[in-house]
Design a protein around this motif. Structure first.
Motif, PDB file in Angstrom:
ATOM      1  N   SER A   5       0.819  -1.217   0.000  1.00  0.00           N
ATOM      2  CA  SER A   5       0.000   0.000   0.000  1.00  0.00           C
ATOM      3  C   SER A   5       0.847   1.259   0.000  1.00  0.00           C
ATOM      4  CB  SER A   5      -0.917   0.004   1.237  1.00  0.00           C
ATOM      5  OG  SER A   5      -1.745  -1.129   1.260  1.00  0.00           O
ATOM      6  N   GLU A   7      -0.360   4.165  -2.267  1.00  0.00           N
ATOM      7  CA  GLU A   7      -1.603   4.761  -1.775  1.00  0.00           C
ATOM      8  C   GLU A   7      -1.329   5.658  -0.574  1.00  0.00           C
ATOM      9  OE1 GLU A   7      -6.075   3.476  -0.203  1.00  0.00           O
ATOM     10  OE2 GLU A   7      -4.589   1.932  -0.730  1.00  0.00           O
ATOM     11  N   LYS A  37      -1.994   9.756  -0.257  1.00  0.00           N
ATOM     12  CA  LYS A  37      -2.845  10.315   0.791  1.00  0.00           C
ATOM     13  C   LYS A  37      -2.061  11.295   1.665  1.00  0.00           C
ATOM     14  CE  LYS A  37      -6.194   6.534   1.114  1.00  0.00           C
ATOM     15  NZ  LYS A  37      -7.352   7.361   0.694  1.00  0.00           N
TER      16      LYS A  37
END
Length: 294
Positions: free
Chosen positions: A168, A171, A175
Protein backbone atom coordinates in the motif's frame (compact mmCIF):
# COMPACT_ATOMS: atom_id res chain seq x y z
CA UNK A 1 -6.66 0.38 22.82
CA UNK A 2 -7.70 -3.13 23.59
CA UNK A 3 -4.98 -3.74 26.15
CA UNK A 4 -4.77 -1.99 29.51
CA UNK A 5 -3.97 -2.70 33.11
CA UNK A 6 -6.17 -2.01 36.10
CA UNK A 7 -4.92 0.39 38.75
CA UNK A 8 -6.06 -0.54 42.27
CA UNK A 9 -8.80 1.74 43.54
CA UNK A 10 -6.82 2.74 46.63
CA UNK A 11 -4.20 4.33 44.36
CA UNK A 12 -6.70 6.25 42.24
CA UNK A 13 -7.74 8.58 45.04
CA UNK A 14 -4.14 9.59 45.69
CA UNK A 15 -3.46 10.09 41.99
CA UNK A 16 -6.26 12.63 41.65
CA UNK A 17 -6.14 14.19 45.13
CA UNK A 18 -5.02 17.40 43.43
CA UNK A 19 -4.99 18.27 39.77
CA UNK A 20 -2.19 19.25 37.43
CA UNK A 21 -2.94 22.81 36.34
CA UNK A 22 -2.92 24.02 32.76
CA UNK A 23 -2.67 27.80 32.27
CA UNK A 24 -5.78 28.96 30.40
CA UNK A 25 -3.78 30.69 27.67
CA UNK A 26 -1.87 27.50 26.96
CA UNK A 27 -4.74 25.11 26.58
CA UNK A 28 -5.04 25.95 23.62
CA UNK A 29 7.73 13.35 3.58
CA UNK A 30 5.62 10.49 2.51
CA UNK A 31 7.90 10.05 -0.49
CA UNK A 32 10.61 8.15 1.37
CA UNK A 33 12.18 5.41 -0.66
CA UNK A 34 10.41 2.16 0.23
CA UNK A 35 13.64 0.23 0.55
CA UNK A 36 14.97 2.78 3.02
CA UNK A 37 11.78 2.43 5.05
CA UNK A 38 12.12 -1.34 5.02
CA UNK A 39 15.73 -1.11 6.21
CA UNK A 40 14.74 1.21 9.03
CA UNK A 41 11.79 -0.91 10.15
CA UNK A 42 13.76 -4.14 9.93
CA UNK A 43 16.08 -2.86 12.66
CA UNK A 44 13.25 -2.40 15.12
CA UNK A 45 13.12 -4.95 17.90
CA UNK A 46 10.20 -4.38 20.24
CA UNK A 47 11.49 -3.97 23.76
CA UNK A 48 10.32 -2.32 26.94
CA UNK A 49 11.22 0.73 28.98
CA UNK A 50 10.64 1.49 32.64
CA UNK A 51 9.33 5.06 32.78
CA UNK A 52 7.44 7.49 35.02
CA UNK A 53 3.70 7.66 34.27
CA UNK A 54 1.63 10.85 34.42
CA UNK A 55 -2.17 10.29 34.51
CA UNK A 56 -4.86 12.44 32.89
CA UNK A 57 -8.62 12.30 32.45
CA UNK A 58 -10.44 11.01 29.37
CA UNK A 59 -10.87 14.58 28.10
CA UNK A 60 -7.11 15.08 27.77
CA UNK A 61 -5.91 12.48 25.27
CA UNK A 62 -2.47 13.24 23.82
CA UNK A 63 -1.54 11.91 20.35
CA UNK A 64 1.90 11.56 18.72
CA UNK A 65 3.19 14.87 17.22
CA UNK A 66 0.96 16.91 19.59
CA UNK A 67 2.50 19.48 21.93
CA UNK A 68 1.25 20.46 25.37
CA UNK A 69 2.39 22.67 28.24
CA UNK A 70 1.99 21.51 31.83
CA UNK A 71 2.31 23.43 35.07
CA UNK A 72 3.79 20.90 37.49
CA UNK A 73 3.92 22.07 41.09
CA UNK A 74 3.30 19.12 43.43
CA UNK A 75 6.40 17.51 44.96
CA UNK A 76 5.62 14.10 43.44
CA UNK A 77 5.27 15.51 39.92
CA UNK A 78 8.43 17.59 40.28
CA UNK A 79 10.19 14.39 41.36
CA UNK A 80 8.82 12.72 38.21
CA UNK A 81 10.20 15.60 36.14
CA UNK A 82 13.67 15.32 37.69
CA UNK A 83 13.74 11.55 37.17
CA UNK A 84 12.70 11.95 33.53
CA UNK A 85 15.37 14.57 32.84
CA UNK A 86 18.26 12.99 34.74
CA UNK A 87 17.81 9.27 34.16
CA UNK A 88 15.12 8.71 31.50
CA UNK A 89 16.49 10.74 28.56
CA UNK A 90 13.80 13.44 28.93
CA UNK A 91 10.98 10.92 28.55
CA UNK A 92 7.90 9.88 30.48
CA UNK A 93 4.45 8.53 29.62
CA UNK A 94 1.25 10.57 29.35
CA UNK A 95 -1.70 8.19 29.83
CA UNK A 96 -5.43 8.23 30.40
CA UNK A 97 -7.15 6.88 33.50
CA UNK A 98 -10.47 5.52 32.26
CA UNK A 99 -13.15 4.78 34.90
CA UNK A 100 -14.44 1.23 34.49
CA UNK A 101 -16.90 -1.07 36.21
CA UNK A 102 -15.44 -4.25 37.65
CA UNK A 103 -18.80 -5.63 38.76
CA UNK A 104 -22.31 -4.49 39.57
CA UNK A 105 -21.60 -4.98 43.28
CA UNK A 106 -18.44 -2.86 43.32
CA UNK A 107 -18.70 0.06 45.75
CA UNK A 108 -15.47 1.83 44.73
CA UNK A 109 -14.42 3.21 41.37
CA UNK A 110 -11.70 1.38 39.45
CA UNK A 111 -9.64 2.71 36.59
CA UNK A 112 -7.95 1.25 33.53
CA UNK A 113 -4.75 2.75 32.13
CA UNK A 114 -5.33 3.42 28.44
CA UNK A 115 -4.06 5.51 25.53
CA UNK A 116 -0.45 5.77 26.63
CA UNK A 117 1.74 8.21 24.72
CA UNK A 118 5.49 8.42 25.14
CA UNK A 119 6.43 12.08 25.47
CA UNK A 120 9.66 14.00 25.03
CA UNK A 121 10.40 16.98 27.28
CA UNK A 122 11.20 19.88 24.96
CA UNK A 123 11.61 22.72 27.43
CA UNK A 124 11.41 23.43 31.16
CA UNK A 125 10.86 26.88 32.63
CA UNK A 126 11.40 27.04 36.39
CA UNK A 127 8.82 29.11 38.24
CA UNK A 128 8.51 30.39 41.81
CA UNK A 129 6.03 27.56 42.30
CA UNK A 130 6.86 24.49 40.25
CA UNK A 131 7.80 24.43 36.58
CA UNK A 132 6.21 25.03 33.18
CA UNK A 133 7.03 21.98 31.06
CA UNK A 134 6.68 21.76 27.27
CA UNK A 135 6.16 18.19 26.07
CA UNK A 136 5.69 16.52 22.68
CA UNK A 137 3.92 13.22 21.99
CA UNK A 138 6.34 10.84 20.26
CA UNK A 139 4.60 7.48 19.90
CA UNK A 140 1.95 5.20 21.33
CA UNK A 141 2.79 2.77 24.10
CA UNK A 142 1.13 -0.05 25.98
CA UNK A 143 1.57 -0.01 29.76
CA UNK A 144 2.26 -3.67 30.36
CA UNK A 145 3.20 -3.69 34.03
CA UNK A 146 2.65 -1.43 37.02
CA UNK A 147 5.90 -0.94 38.96
CA UNK A 148 5.21 1.52 41.76
CA UNK A 149 3.38 4.58 43.05
CA UNK A 150 5.81 6.30 45.44
CA UNK A 151 6.47 9.15 44.96
CA UNK A 152 4.86 8.92 41.48
CA UNK A 153 3.46 6.20 39.24
CA UNK A 154 5.92 4.19 37.17
CA UNK A 155 5.55 1.25 34.85
CA UNK A 156 6.95 -0.94 32.12
CA UNK A 157 5.86 0.17 28.65
CA UNK A 158 6.13 -1.37 25.19
CA UNK A 159 5.79 0.34 21.80
CA UNK A 160 2.61 0.20 19.70
CA UNK A 161 2.92 0.89 15.98
CA UNK A 162 0.78 0.47 12.89
CA UNK A 163 0.79 -2.71 10.86
CA UNK A 164 3.04 -2.33 7.83
CA UNK A 165 1.67 -3.15 4.38
CA UNK A 166 4.37 -2.39 1.83
CA UNK A 167 1.95 -3.12 -1.02
CA UNK A 168 0.00 0.00 0.00
CA UNK A 169 3.05 2.27 -0.18
CA UNK A 170 1.86 4.22 -3.25
CA UNK A 171 -1.60 4.76 -1.78
CA UNK A 172 -0.11 6.00 1.52
CA UNK A 173 2.23 8.36 -0.34
CA UNK A 174 -0.68 9.83 -2.30
CA UNK A 175 -2.85 10.32 0.79
CA UNK A 176 0.02 11.90 2.75
CA UNK A 177 0.68 14.36 -0.07
CA UNK A 178 -2.99 15.42 -0.06
CA UNK A 179 -3.04 15.67 3.74
CA UNK A 180 0.05 17.90 3.83
CA UNK A 181 -1.42 20.22 1.20
CA UNK A 182 -4.71 20.40 3.12
CA UNK A 183 -2.96 21.21 6.42
CA UNK A 184 -0.99 23.99 4.72
CA UNK A 185 -4.21 25.40 3.23
CA UNK A 186 -5.90 25.29 6.64
CA UNK A 187 -2.89 27.01 8.23
CA UNK A 188 -3.18 29.82 5.65
CA UNK A 189 -6.85 30.28 6.55
CA UNK A 190 -6.26 30.17 10.31
CA UNK A 191 -3.70 32.97 10.33
CA UNK A 192 -6.22 35.26 8.59
CA UNK A 193 -8.59 35.09 11.56
CA UNK A 194 -8.59 38.01 13.99
CA UNK A 195 -5.86 37.42 16.56
CA UNK A 196 -3.39 39.43 18.67
CA UNK A 197 -0.60 41.04 16.63
CA UNK A 198 2.05 38.90 18.32
CA UNK A 199 0.28 35.64 17.44
CA UNK A 200 2.56 33.12 15.66
CA UNK A 201 2.09 32.58 11.93
CA UNK A 202 2.24 28.84 12.39
CA UNK A 203 -0.70 27.03 13.92
CA UNK A 204 -0.52 23.97 16.15
CA UNK A 205 -1.45 21.90 13.10
CA UNK A 206 1.47 23.22 11.07
CA UNK A 207 3.88 22.80 14.00
CA UNK A 208 2.84 19.17 14.39
CA UNK A 209 3.31 18.61 10.66
CA UNK A 210 6.82 20.08 10.78
CA UNK A 211 7.73 18.00 13.83
CA UNK A 212 6.42 14.82 12.20
CA UNK A 213 8.69 15.34 9.20
CA UNK A 214 11.83 15.76 11.30
CA UNK A 215 14.25 12.92 11.90
CA UNK A 216 13.78 10.97 15.15
CA UNK A 217 15.70 12.47 18.10
CA UNK A 218 19.03 10.76 18.60
CA UNK A 219 18.22 9.85 22.21
CA UNK A 220 14.86 8.27 21.31
CA UNK A 221 14.78 4.46 21.14
CA UNK A 222 13.93 3.66 17.50
CA UNK A 223 11.47 0.93 18.41
CA UNK A 224 9.36 3.54 20.23
CA UNK A 225 9.41 6.08 17.38
CA UNK A 226 6.77 5.51 14.68
CA UNK A 227 7.48 5.57 10.95
CA UNK A 228 7.28 8.87 9.05
CA UNK A 229 3.95 7.81 7.54
CA UNK A 230 2.45 7.00 10.93
CA UNK A 231 3.69 10.26 12.46
CA UNK A 232 2.17 12.29 9.62
CA UNK A 233 -1.15 10.49 9.99
CA UNK A 234 -1.47 11.95 13.52
CA UNK A 235 -0.57 15.55 12.65
CA UNK A 236 -4.14 16.64 11.85
CA UNK A 237 -5.55 15.96 15.32
CA UNK A 238 -4.99 19.43 16.74
CA UNK A 239 -7.43 22.18 17.80
CA UNK A 240 -7.86 24.98 15.28
CA UNK A 241 -8.23 28.69 15.96
CA UNK A 242 -11.53 29.73 17.47
CA UNK A 243 -12.72 26.18 18.18
CA UNK A 244 -15.99 25.97 20.11
CA UNK A 245 -16.41 23.64 23.08
CA UNK A 246 -18.45 21.23 20.96
CA UNK A 247 -15.70 21.20 18.31
CA UNK A 248 -13.07 20.49 20.97
CA UNK A 249 -15.20 17.65 22.36
CA UNK A 250 -15.55 16.21 18.86
CA UNK A 251 -11.77 16.44 18.41
CA UNK A 252 -11.25 14.37 21.57
CA UNK A 253 -13.44 11.62 20.13
CA UNK A 254 -11.50 11.68 16.86
CA UNK A 255 -8.24 11.46 18.80
CA UNK A 256 -9.50 8.39 20.64
CA UNK A 257 -10.32 6.74 17.31
CA UNK A 258 -6.89 7.64 15.92
CA UNK A 259 -5.11 6.15 18.95
CA UNK A 260 -7.06 2.90 18.59
CA UNK A 261 -6.34 2.46 14.88
CA UNK A 262 -3.57 0.13 13.69
CA UNK A 263 -3.83 1.00 9.98
CA UNK A 264 -2.08 4.12 8.64
CA UNK A 265 -4.39 4.47 5.62
CA UNK A 266 -7.48 4.31 7.82
CA UNK A 267 -6.07 7.06 10.06
CA UNK A 268 -5.12 9.22 7.07
CA UNK A 269 -8.71 9.02 5.83
CA UNK A 270 -9.97 10.06 9.28
CA UNK A 271 -7.45 12.94 9.24
CA UNK A 272 -8.61 14.18 5.84
CA UNK A 273 -12.23 14.18 6.94
CA UNK A 274 -11.35 16.25 10.01
CA UNK A 275 -9.25 18.73 8.00
CA UNK A 276 -12.05 19.23 5.44
CA UNK A 277 -14.51 20.00 8.23
CA UNK A 278 -12.07 22.46 9.80
CA UNK A 279 -11.47 24.21 6.47
CA UNK A 280 -15.22 24.69 6.04
CA UNK A 281 -15.56 25.98 9.61
CA UNK A 282 -12.68 28.48 9.32
CA UNK A 283 -13.92 29.66 5.91
CA UNK A 284 -17.34 30.38 7.43
CA UNK A 285 -15.76 32.32 10.30
CA UNK A 286 -13.68 34.34 7.85
CA UNK A 287 -16.82 35.21 5.91
CA UNK A 288 -18.47 36.49 9.09
CA UNK A 289 -15.28 38.37 9.98
CA UNK A 290 -15.29 40.14 6.58
CA UNK A 291 -18.88 41.27 7.15
CA UNK A 292 -17.89 42.79 10.49
CA UNK A 293 -15.05 44.70 8.82
CA UNK A 294 -17.42 46.06 6.18
Amino acid sequence: MASSFIIPSNLCSSIFSSRIRFPANLISGGNNNLRAVKRRRSKIVARSLDLPLLPFSMSEVLVPTESKKLHLYEARYLALLEESMKRKKNMFVHFILDPISISEKATEASFAARYGCLVLIENVERLEIGALVSIRGAGRVKISRFLGADPYLSGEVRPIQDRINYESSNEITSKISKLKDSIKNLNSLEIKLKAPEDSPLQTRLFNSLNWAEDEPPVECDESFFPSLQERLSFAAFQPVSGSTQSELSRLQQEKLKAMDMKDTIERLELSMGLIKENISSIAAKLAIQSLDIL
